[in-house]
Structure formats: C-alpha cells, structure tokens
Design a protein around this motif. Structure first.
Motif, mmCIF file in Angstrom:
data_model
loop_
_atom_site.group_PDB
_atom_site.id
_atom_site.type_symbol
_atom_site.label_atom_id
_atom_site.label_comp_id
_atom_site.label_asym_id
_atom_site.label_seq_id
_atom_site.Cartn_x
_atom_site.Cartn_y
_atom_site.Cartn_z
ATOM 1 N N ILE A 23 10.678 -12.229 6.340
ATOM 2 C CA ILE A 23 11.672 -11.271 6.492
ATOM 3 C C ILE A 23 11.989 -10.304 5.235
ATOM 4 C CG2 ILE A 23 14.139 -10.927 6.766
ATOM 5 C CD1 ILE A 23 13.863 -13.228 8.952
ATOM 6 N N PHE A 24 12.057 -11.087 4.092
ATOM 7 C CA PHE A 24 12.167 -10.495 2.756
ATOM 8 C C PHE A 24 11.138 -9.686 2.084
ATOM 9 C CE2 PHE A 24 14.657 -14.528 0.654
ATOM 10 C CZ PHE A 24 15.841 -13.993 1.421
ATOM 11 N N THR A 25 9.875 -10.156 2.475
ATOM 12 C CA THR A 25 8.735 -9.078 2.351
ATOM 13 C C THR A 25 8.673 -7.860 3.008
ATOM 14 O OG1 THR A 25 7.219 -11.028 2.049
ATOM 15 C CG2 THR A 25 6.003 -8.812 2.486
ATOM 16 N N ASN A 26 9.186 -7.949 4.532
ATOM 17 C CA ASN A 26 9.197 -6.757 5.164
ATOM 18 C C ASN A 26 10.497 -5.767 4.754
ATOM 19 O OD1 ASN A 26 7.388 -7.426 7.113
ATOM 20 N ND2 ASN A 26 8.770 -8.369 8.523
ATOM 21 N N CYS A 27 11.432 -6.515 4.292
ATOM 22 C CA CYS A 27 12.667 -5.490 3.825
ATOM 23 C C CYS A 27 12.205 -4.700 2.405
ATOM 24 C CB CYS A 27 13.891 -6.404 3.390
ATOM 25 S SG CYS A 27 14.672 -6.941 5.029
ATOM 26 N N ILE A 28 11.609 -5.611 1.545
ATOM 27 C CA ILE A 28 11.346 -5.021 0.214
ATOM 28 C C ILE A 28 10.107 -4.024 0.335
ATOM 29 C CG2 ILE A 28 10.022 -5.523 -2.223
ATOM 30 C CD1 ILE A 28 11.439 -8.242 -1.790
ATOM 31 N N VAL A 29 9.142 -4.079 1.359
ATOM 32 C CA VAL A 29 8.019 -3.184 1.457
ATOM 33 C C VAL A 29 8.586 -1.980 2.019
ATOM 34 C CG1 VAL A 29 5.989 -2.683 2.794
ATOM 35 C CG2 VAL A 29 6.223 -4.859 1.466
ATOM 36 N N LEU A 30 9.574 -2.126 3.323
ATOM 37 C CA LEU A 30 10.215 -0.798 3.754
ATOM 38 C C LEU A 30 10.838 -0.192 2.868
ATOM 39 C CD1 LEU A 30 10.524 0.615 6.538
ATOM 40 C CD2 LEU A 30 12.476 -0.786 6.750
ATOM 41 N N ILE A 43 7.693 13.017 6.727
ATOM 42 C CA ILE A 43 7.196 11.835 6.366
ATOM 43 C C ILE A 43 5.685 11.766 6.255
ATOM 44 C CG2 ILE A 43 7.250 9.391 7.243
ATOM 45 C CD1 ILE A 43 9.383 10.071 8.757
ATOM 46 N N ASN A 44 5.311 11.123 4.947
ATOM 47 C CA ASN A 44 3.854 11.298 4.601
ATOM 48 C C ASN A 44 3.233 10.080 5.697
ATOM 49 O OD1 ASN A 44 1.433 11.256 3.234
ATOM 50 N ND2 ASN A 44 2.338 10.996 1.334
ATOM 51 N N ASN A 45 1.913 10.464 5.957
ATOM 52 C CA ASN A 45 1.128 9.929 6.597
ATOM 53 C C ASN A 45 0.729 8.535 6.208
ATOM 54 O OD1 ASN A 45 1.026 11.831 8.655
ATOM 55 N ND2 ASN A 45 -0.977 12.865 7.705
ATOM 56 N N PHE A 46 0.637 8.449 4.768
ATOM 57 C CA PHE A 46 0.406 7.026 4.291
ATOM 58 C C PHE A 46 1.616 6.196 4.529
ATOM 59 C CE2 PHE A 46 0.659 3.871 0.823
ATOM 60 C CZ PHE A 46 -0.577 3.373 0.749
ATOM 61 N N PHE A 47 2.917 6.716 4.576
ATOM 62 C CA PHE A 47 3.889 5.524 5.196
ATOM 63 C C PHE A 47 3.540 4.876 6.345
ATOM 64 C CE2 PHE A 47 7.812 5.252 7.857
ATOM 65 C CZ PHE A 47 8.638 4.222 7.093
ATOM 66 N N TRP A 48 3.093 5.663 7.480
ATOM 67 C CA TRP A 48 2.583 5.119 8.812
ATOM 68 C C TRP A 48 1.388 4.259 8.522
ATOM 69 C CZ3 TRP A 48 6.594 5.323 11.676
ATOM 70 C CH2 TRP A 48 7.267 6.440 11.623
ATOM 71 N N ALA A 50 0.741 2.208 5.856
ATOM 72 C CA ALA A 50 1.414 1.073 5.407
ATOM 73 C C ALA A 50 2.173 0.350 6.384
ATOM 74 C CB ALA A 50 2.223 1.615 4.243
ATOM 75 N N ILE A 51 3.121 0.986 7.282
ATOM 76 C CA ILE A 51 3.715 0.211 8.093
ATOM 77 C C ILE A 51 2.818 -0.546 9.273
ATOM 78 C CG2 ILE A 51 5.059 0.746 10.188
ATOM 79 C CD1 ILE A 51 6.830 0.464 7.662
ATOM 80 N N GLY A 52 1.612 0.059 9.567
ATOM 81 C CA GLY A 52 0.729 -0.562 10.432
ATOM 82 C C GLY A 52 0.095 -1.837 9.525
ATOM 83 N N VAL A 53 -0.138 -1.725 8.211
ATOM 84 C CA VAL A 53 -0.713 -2.879 7.670
ATOM 85 C C VAL A 53 0.240 -3.861 7.685
ATOM 86 C CG1 VAL A 53 -1.535 -3.549 5.475
ATOM 87 C CG2 VAL A 53 -2.514 -1.335 6.358
ATOM 88 N N LEU A 54 1.458 -3.380 7.257
ATOM 89 C CA LEU A 54 2.630 -4.516 7.365
ATOM 90 C C LEU A 54 2.750 -5.116 8.612
ATOM 91 C CD1 LEU A 54 4.731 -5.736 5.552
ATOM 92 C CD2 LEU A 54 6.380 -3.993 6.533
ATOM 93 N N ALA A 55 2.626 -4.499 9.834
ATOM 94 C CA ALA A 55 2.471 -5.185 10.901
ATOM 95 C C ALA A 55 1.633 -6.104 11.139
ATOM 96 C CB ALA A 55 2.620 -3.947 12.390
#
Length: 98
Positions: A23-30, A43-48, A50-55
């Motif tokens: 949970i901490f990792t998700n909040c910090i990365v977001l 919204i930059n494409n790299f954002f999406w 990075a969200i996919g990698v986080l998922a």
C-alpha cells in the motif's frame, strides 16, 4: 563491555508486513507519477505504462504473499486502491499554471 545479545533482533518481532508495504509503495509511486506526468491538458503515455507495471507488481506481490492477505487486509487494500483513484481524479482536474 556490552552484552552479546544487546543488538540482536527479538524473535517474532518482524518489520512492516508485506501488505502494508504494498500500500505504501502504491501511494508513493502514484504520487510521483502524478507530479511528473500529468500536465496542463494531457496525461503522458508513460504514466499509463508505469501504472500497468505497478499493477503487475501488485499481482506478483499478492501472489507471493498469498497467506498474508486475509479478509481484513483485502478490504484495506481495495479501499486504498479506491482512495488512490479518487486522488488521481482530484489532482488531474486541478487548475494548473502553464
């Protein structure tokens, strides 16, 4: 002299549980991604990406620590994800100075 067992870790006194670390990792990365990749109008494409990698990291961590996730931890995890979605929409719709 100091006793030998003064600086040894206590038994059954572990650090933060993996579910809370996730949970901490998700909040910090977001938070970092929102600050870096949400611009004035797009919204930059790299954002999406990075969200996919986080998922994928979330899926890997949950499968690796499956015994850690009981009903309460799952409810807290889902609530944190919903809170992060709310934060995303809140911060992406704020007026920016361009």
């Amino acid at each position: 002299m100091l006793p030998d067992n003064l600086y040894k870790r206590r038994r059954n006194h572990n650090n933060t549980p993996p579910s809370l670390l996730l949970i901490f990792t998700n909040c910090i990365v977001l938070a970092v991604l929102i600050q870096m990749f949400i611009g004035c109008s797009t919204i930059n494409n790299f954002f999406w990406i990075a969200i996919g990698v986080l998922a994928l990291y979330n899926v890997y961590t949950i499968r690796r620590n499956r015994e850690e996730y009981n009903t309460l931890n799952i409810i807290i995890y889902v609530a944190s994800i919903l809170f992060m979605v709310f934060l995303f929409y809140y911060f992406s719709h704020q007026p920016h100075k361009c």
